[in-house]
Design a protein around this motif. Sequence first.
Motif, PDB file in Angstrom:
ATOM      1  N   ILE B 316      45.810  56.645  51.900  1.00  0.00           N
ATOM      2  CA  ILE B 316      46.719  55.827  51.096  1.00  0.00           C
ATOM      3  C   ILE B 316      45.957  54.650  50.484  1.00  0.00           C
ATOM      4  O   ILE B 316      46.298  54.145  49.413  1.00  0.00           O
ATOM      5  N   LEU B 317      44.870  54.269  51.172  1.00  0.00           N
ATOM      6  CA  LEU B 317      44.069  53.160  50.654  1.00  0.00           C
ATOM      7  C   LEU B 317      43.424  53.526  49.314  1.00  0.00           C
ATOM      8  O   LEU B 317      43.239  52.672  48.449  1.00  0.00           O
ATOM      9  N   ALA B 318      43.108  54.831  49.157  1.00  0.00           N
ATOM     10  CA  ALA B 318      42.422  55.250  47.936  1.00  0.00           C
ATOM     11  C   ALA B 318      43.301  55.064  46.700  1.00  0.00           C
ATOM     12  O   ALA B 318      42.797  54.854  45.603  1.00  0.00           O
ATOM     13  N   VAL B 319      44.620  55.145  46.872  1.00  0.00           N
ATOM     14  CA  VAL B 319      45.514  54.976  45.717  1.00  0.00           C
ATOM     15  C   VAL B 319      46.083  53.560  45.646  1.00  0.00           C
ATOM     16  O   VAL B 319      46.922  53.262  44.798  1.00  0.00           O
ATOM     17  N   LEU B 320      45.588  52.698  46.500  1.00  0.00           N
ATOM     18  CA  LEU B 320      46.067  51.314  46.525  1.00  0.00           C
ATOM     19  C   LEU B 320      46.028  50.623  45.163  1.00  0.00           C
ATOM     20  O   LEU B 320      46.977  49.906  44.807  1.00  0.00           O
ATOM     21  N   PRO B 321      44.958  50.823  44.356  1.00  0.00           N
ATOM     22  CA  PRO B 321      44.931  50.133  43.061  1.00  0.00           C
ATOM     23  C   PRO B 321      46.155  50.447  42.209  1.00  0.00           C
ATOM     24  O   PRO B 321      46.519  49.655  41.334  1.00  0.00           O
ATOM     25  N   TRP B 322      46.807  51.587  42.460  1.00  0.00           N
ATOM     26  CA  TRP B 322      47.977  51.951  41.652  1.00  0.00           C
ATOM     27  C   TRP B 322      49.284  51.662  42.383  1.00  0.00           C
ATOM     28  O   TRP B 322      50.333  51.642  41.780  1.00  0.00           O
ATOM     29  N   LEU B 323      49.193  51.457  43.685  1.00  0.00           N
ATOM     30  CA  LEU B 323      50.405  51.090  44.433  1.00  0.00           C
ATOM     31  C   LEU B 323      50.714  49.609  44.257  1.00  0.00           C
ATOM     32  O   LEU B 323      51.862  49.188  44.242  1.00  0.00           O
ATOM     33  N   ASP B 324      49.652  48.812  44.170  1.00  0.00           N
ATOM     34  CA  ASP B 324      49.838  47.376  43.979  1.00  0.00           C
ATOM     35  C   ASP B 324      50.042  47.129  42.491  1.00  0.00           C
ATOM     36  O   ASP B 324      49.124  47.264  41.686  1.00  0.00           O
ATOM     37  N   THR B 325      51.276  46.767  42.127  1.00  0.00           N
ATOM     38  CA  THR B 325      51.606  46.673  40.704  1.00  0.00           C
ATOM     39  C   THR B 325      51.347  45.284  40.138  1.00  0.00           C
ATOM     40  O   THR B 325      51.509  45.079  38.932  1.00  0.00           O
ATOM     41  N   SER B 326      50.966  44.347  40.989  1.00  0.00           N
ATOM     42  CA  SER B 326      50.783  42.982  40.496  1.00  0.00           C
ATOM     43  C   SER B 326      49.532  42.871  39.639  1.00  0.00           C
ATOM     44  O   SER B 326      48.491  43.435  39.951  1.00  0.00           O
ATOM     45  N   LYS B 327      49.645  42.118  38.549  1.00  0.00           N
ATOM     46  CA  LYS B 327      48.498  41.909  37.670  1.00  0.00           C
ATOM     47  C   LYS B 327      47.566  40.828  38.241  1.00  0.00           C
ATOM     48  O   LYS B 327      46.401  40.743  37.857  1.00  0.00           O
ATOM     49  N   ILE B 328      48.128  39.980  39.096  1.00  0.00           N
ATOM     50  CA  ILE B 328      47.339  38.889  39.671  1.00  0.00           C
ATOM     51  C   ILE B 328      46.520  39.437  40.837  1.00  0.00           C
ATOM     52  O   ILE B 328      47.058  40.092  41.723  1.00  0.00           O
ATOM     53  N   ARG B 329      45.226  39.147  40.844  1.00  0.00           N
ATOM     54  CA  ARG B 329      44.393  39.704  41.906  1.00  0.00           C
ATOM     55  C   ARG B 329      44.500  38.905  43.209  1.00  0.00           C
ATOM     56  O   ARG B 329      44.859  39.428  44.246  1.00  0.00           O
ATOM     57  N   SER B 330      44.160  37.624  43.117  1.00  0.00           N
ATOM     58  CA  SER B 330      43.968  36.851  44.342  1.00  0.00           C
ATOM     59  C   SER B 330      45.290  36.463  45.003  1.00  0.00           C
ATOM     60  O   SER B 330      46.224  36.017  44.337  1.00  0.00           O
ATOM     61  N   ALA B 331      45.341  36.604  46.324  1.00  0.00           N
ATOM     62  CA  ALA B 331      46.529  36.217  47.088  1.00  0.00           C
ATOM     63  C   ALA B 331      46.765  34.719  47.034  1.00  0.00           C
ATOM     64  O   ALA B 331      47.855  34.248  47.359  1.00  0.00           O
ATOM     65  N   VAL B 332      45.724  33.977  46.601  1.00  0.00           N
ATOM     66  CA  VAL B 332      45.881  32.529  46.486  1.00  0.00           C
ATOM     67  C   VAL B 332      47.057  32.188  45.572  1.00  0.00           C
ATOM     68  O   VAL B 332      47.774  31.217  45.800  1.00  0.00           O
ATOM     69  N   PHE B 333      47.260  33.019  44.545  1.00  0.00           N
ATOM     70  CA  PHE B 333      48.325  32.737  43.582  1.00  0.00           C
ATOM     71  C   PHE B 333      49.548  33.621  43.799  1.00  0.00           C
ATOM     72  O   PHE B 333      50.394  33.733  42.929  1.00  0.00           O
ATOM     73  N   ARG B 334      49.572  34.302  44.967  1.00  0.00           N
ATOM     74  CA  ARG B 334      50.711  35.178  45.255  1.00  0.00           C
ATOM     75  C   ARG B 334      51.311  34.770  46.597  1.00  0.00           C
ATOM     76  O   ARG B 334      50.991  35.345  47.634  1.00  0.00           O
ATOM     77  N   PRO B 335      52.196  33.766  46.575  1.00  0.00           N
ATOM     78  CA  PRO B 335      52.702  33.199  47.832  1.00  0.00           C
ATOM     79  C   PRO B 335      53.355  34.231  48.751  1.00  0.00           C
ATOM     80  O   PRO B 335      53.170  34.170  49.976  1.00  0.00           O
ATOM     81  N   LEU B 336      54.081  35.189  48.184  1.00  0.00           N
ATOM     82  CA  LEU B 336      54.753  36.171  49.041  1.00  0.00           C
ATOM     83  C   LEU B 336      53.762  37.200  49.571  1.00  0.00           C
ATOM     84  O   LEU B 336      53.754  37.541  50.752  1.00  0.00           O
ATOM     85  N   TYR B 337      52.915  37.686  48.654  1.00  0.00           N
ATOM     86  CA  TYR B 337      51.936  38.688  49.078  1.00  0.00           C
ATOM     87  C   TYR B 337      51.080  38.148  50.207  1.00  0.00           C
ATOM     88  O   TYR B 337      50.743  38.865  51.144  1.00  0.00           O
ATOM     89  N   LYS B 338      50.745  36.870  50.111  1.00  0.00           N
ATOM     90  CA  LYS B 338      49.887  36.275  51.135  1.00  0.00           C
ATOM     91  C   LYS B 338      50.528  36.426  52.528  1.00  0.00           C
ATOM     92  O   LYS B 338      49.855  36.751  53.497  1.00  0.00           O
ATOM     93  N   GLN B 339      51.851  36.204  52.577  1.00  0.00           N
ATOM     94  CA  GLN B 339      52.532  36.349  53.870  1.00  0.00           C
ATOM     95  C   GLN B 339      52.524  37.802  54.350  1.00  0.00           C
ATOM     96  O   GLN B 339      52.243  38.079  55.517  1.00  0.00           O
ATOM     97  N   PHE B 340      52.806  38.709  53.408  1.00  0.00           N
ATOM     98  CA  PHE B 340      52.807  40.125  53.805  1.00  0.00           C
ATOM     99  C   PHE B 340      51.413  40.586  54.214  1.00  0.00           C
ATOM    100  O   PHE B 340      51.258  41.438  55.083  1.00  0.00           O
ATOM    101  N   TYR B 341      50.404  39.993  53.569  1.00  0.00           N
ATOM    102  CA  TYR B 341      49.026  40.327  53.917  1.00  0.00           C
ATOM    103  C   TYR B 341      48.765  40.014  55.392  1.00  0.00           C
ATOM    104  O   TYR B 341      48.238  40.843  56.136  1.00  0.00           O
ATOM    105  N   TRP B 342      49.151  38.830  55.813  1.00  0.00           N
ATOM    106  CA  TRP B 342      48.884  38.458  57.211  1.00  0.00           C
ATOM    107  C   TRP B 342      49.722  39.284  58.183  1.00  0.00           C
ATOM    108  O   TRP B 342      49.285  39.572  59.292  1.00  0.00           O
ATOM    109  N   ILE B 343      50.922  39.670  57.734  1.00  0.00           N
ATOM    110  CA  ILE B 343      51.724  40.561  58.589  1.00  0.00           C
ATOM    111  C   ILE B 343      51.007  41.894  58.751  1.00  0.00           C
ATOM    112  O   ILE B 343      50.948  42.461  59.847  1.00  0.00           O
TER     113      ILE B 343
END
Lengths: 259, 420
Positions: B316-343
């Motif tokens: 599933i990791l191999a298709v990750l670039p297409w599963l993640d639909t956000s145009k913003i790369r860094s989690a620094v600017f993605r407050p929600l993603y950052k939380q899900f990342y740590w989860i």
Amino acid sequence: MKNLFKLFSIIILIITSNSYSFAAEKAEYLKTDWSFKGLFGKFDRASLQRGYQVYTEVCASCHSMKYLSYRNLAEPGGPEFSEAQAKAIAASFEVTDGPNSDGEMFTRPGKLSDKFVMPYDNVKAAQAANGGAYPPDMSVLVKARGGGVDYIYSLLQGYEEAPSNVSLDDGVYYNKYMYGNKIRMAAPLSDGLVEYGDGTNATVEQMSKDVTTFLMWSAEPHLESRHQMGFKAIVYLIILTVLVYFSMKRIWSRVESEV
Amino acid sequence: MSDHDYRPKSKVGQWFNDRLPLLTLANHLTDYPTPKNLNYWWTFGGILTFCLITQIVTGLTLAMHYIAHADMAFESVEHIMRDVNYGWLIRYIHANGASMFFLAVYIHIFRSLFYGSYKAPREIIWIIGIIIYLLMMAAAFMGYVLPWGQMSFWGATVITNLFSAIPLVGEGIVTWLWGGYSVDNPTLTRFFTLHYLIPFLILGLVVLHIWALHVPGNNNPVGIDVKKPSKDTVPFHPYIVIKDGFALLMFMIVFAFFVFYAPNILGHADNYIEANPMVTPAHIVPEWYLLPFYAILRSVPDKLLGVVAMLSAILILAVLPWLDTSKIRSAVFRPLYKQFYWILVADVLILGYVGAMPAEGLYLLIARVATAYYFLHFLVILPVLGIKEKTLPVPLSITEPVLGGSPNLAAARNKESKIE
């Protein structure tokens, strides 16, 4: 920088906690002060020599040590018997050699280059002589048991009367440190079983400690040089890291950025 | 690689370079413009290269003394540990090196997840990385079989038996893999051959991985494209070389600690018992770095579906670039993603923990919940988040403030320094 240190401590925590989870044991092992633990840990030479005596007089009647040679007994970092002593020890064993020019096998006194003589010819013979249980080879035994030296040390002293709710078959003994508490080996040690040449009192506790030290050496014959080299390697790496850190700071001072 | 004109100074250099442009390549590698705001999470690429080379060099040396035969493998390892000069050192570096390799690769992968390094235009780098990771797992598993201890033998039995879950042809495939009707000498010799081969495949893929990286250049903690070369970049040498070198030395201190003072703590005691097909160990556990996937495997009651779940967890990791639909790369600017990342990080650690525990009762329940969440993260949370999430304004460059004032950049910088 601070964060980097944090990262490394977290890594170590995660790894060690993960591996400790494998080693979750039930009975609390007996503790003693092992001279070979720690950054500079070394074997207690006298204890190793006594341990060899316990091994050869008690354990060796059932347990083989097939990866050791008599020459190891005289090598640095081990019991360090003199070469003459090691030769005498080797010569006290009958070794089967051959075939000679007549095609016959023959026996001769052991030499330094011989492996430790095995108590049984093969596993089947060992099982037949021990009620079906194979006495494990002791060469790497402490590394092959979850609790390591503490486990072996405790097991040797862990024989007890079985609690009334435990019934034991013939030839099975109760040991509170054994997995499942049932062991096919009778209590191997009793006070005064061997007579130490250096006058040390041969209590069960003393003999357990000595023979376990000996087993630690047999499993890790290069432990002392490993500790010595490790200390030097890590000190070297730390000094180099500090030097590289300051070089890095110097180089990066040319650009407006933090490292 | 052609955006600068390089000409060697010496006549001989020019003559050689016209025929084989190795010097141009060397020049490209030293001048390679790198974002100057890379933090220490970016040093693990270099560390991983070091790990691979260390494994290859120590592995070659071990192979000179090791005997791939069911009756002699265990003994030959003891021979290495006792009689080969510094054999104990070489073997302990190799055995612990595998763990260090995985430690570094997990940090490397999770760095990529945090900063969105897998997103366009870096999908190929990411996919090559996933293939490398798969090959690493294969190499590590087969390497663990070689000492022919109890855990080697039974680990090999359990893992190869997974193929029997394949309908119809499963059993045949397992027999084919074993080279017989159980794990035995033919299995050992072919595992040795493959264990010897795979690192060189990885080496080739690493070259492609780096090549693919050098086309778009490095991502960076801010996750924006940088102009190269510019005020935002520094040449790879000396800036990144010395920084990677410093981080590598820190890593080597940890490595040395394991090799010299706790060489067996990451292994299983049972592997110092020679393989015995008649005695099954009480618990068969893989090495720590495979535990999360082992937990996923065991959390599914059906054997075939368990294997499918385990493989999907990686693929599933191999298709990750297409599963993640956000145009913003860094989690620094993605407050929600950052939380899900740590989860997700916590979820994988939990999976690793329950993977080491017996698959029963509460552990099994936790494993199932964690497995479900793992897939939920990639299949539901990431696609939805990319559409719904309100991201923070992204600065235009690493050095220049955002248009119309800098409060957001200041906030971003603060956050950045927190995770650095």
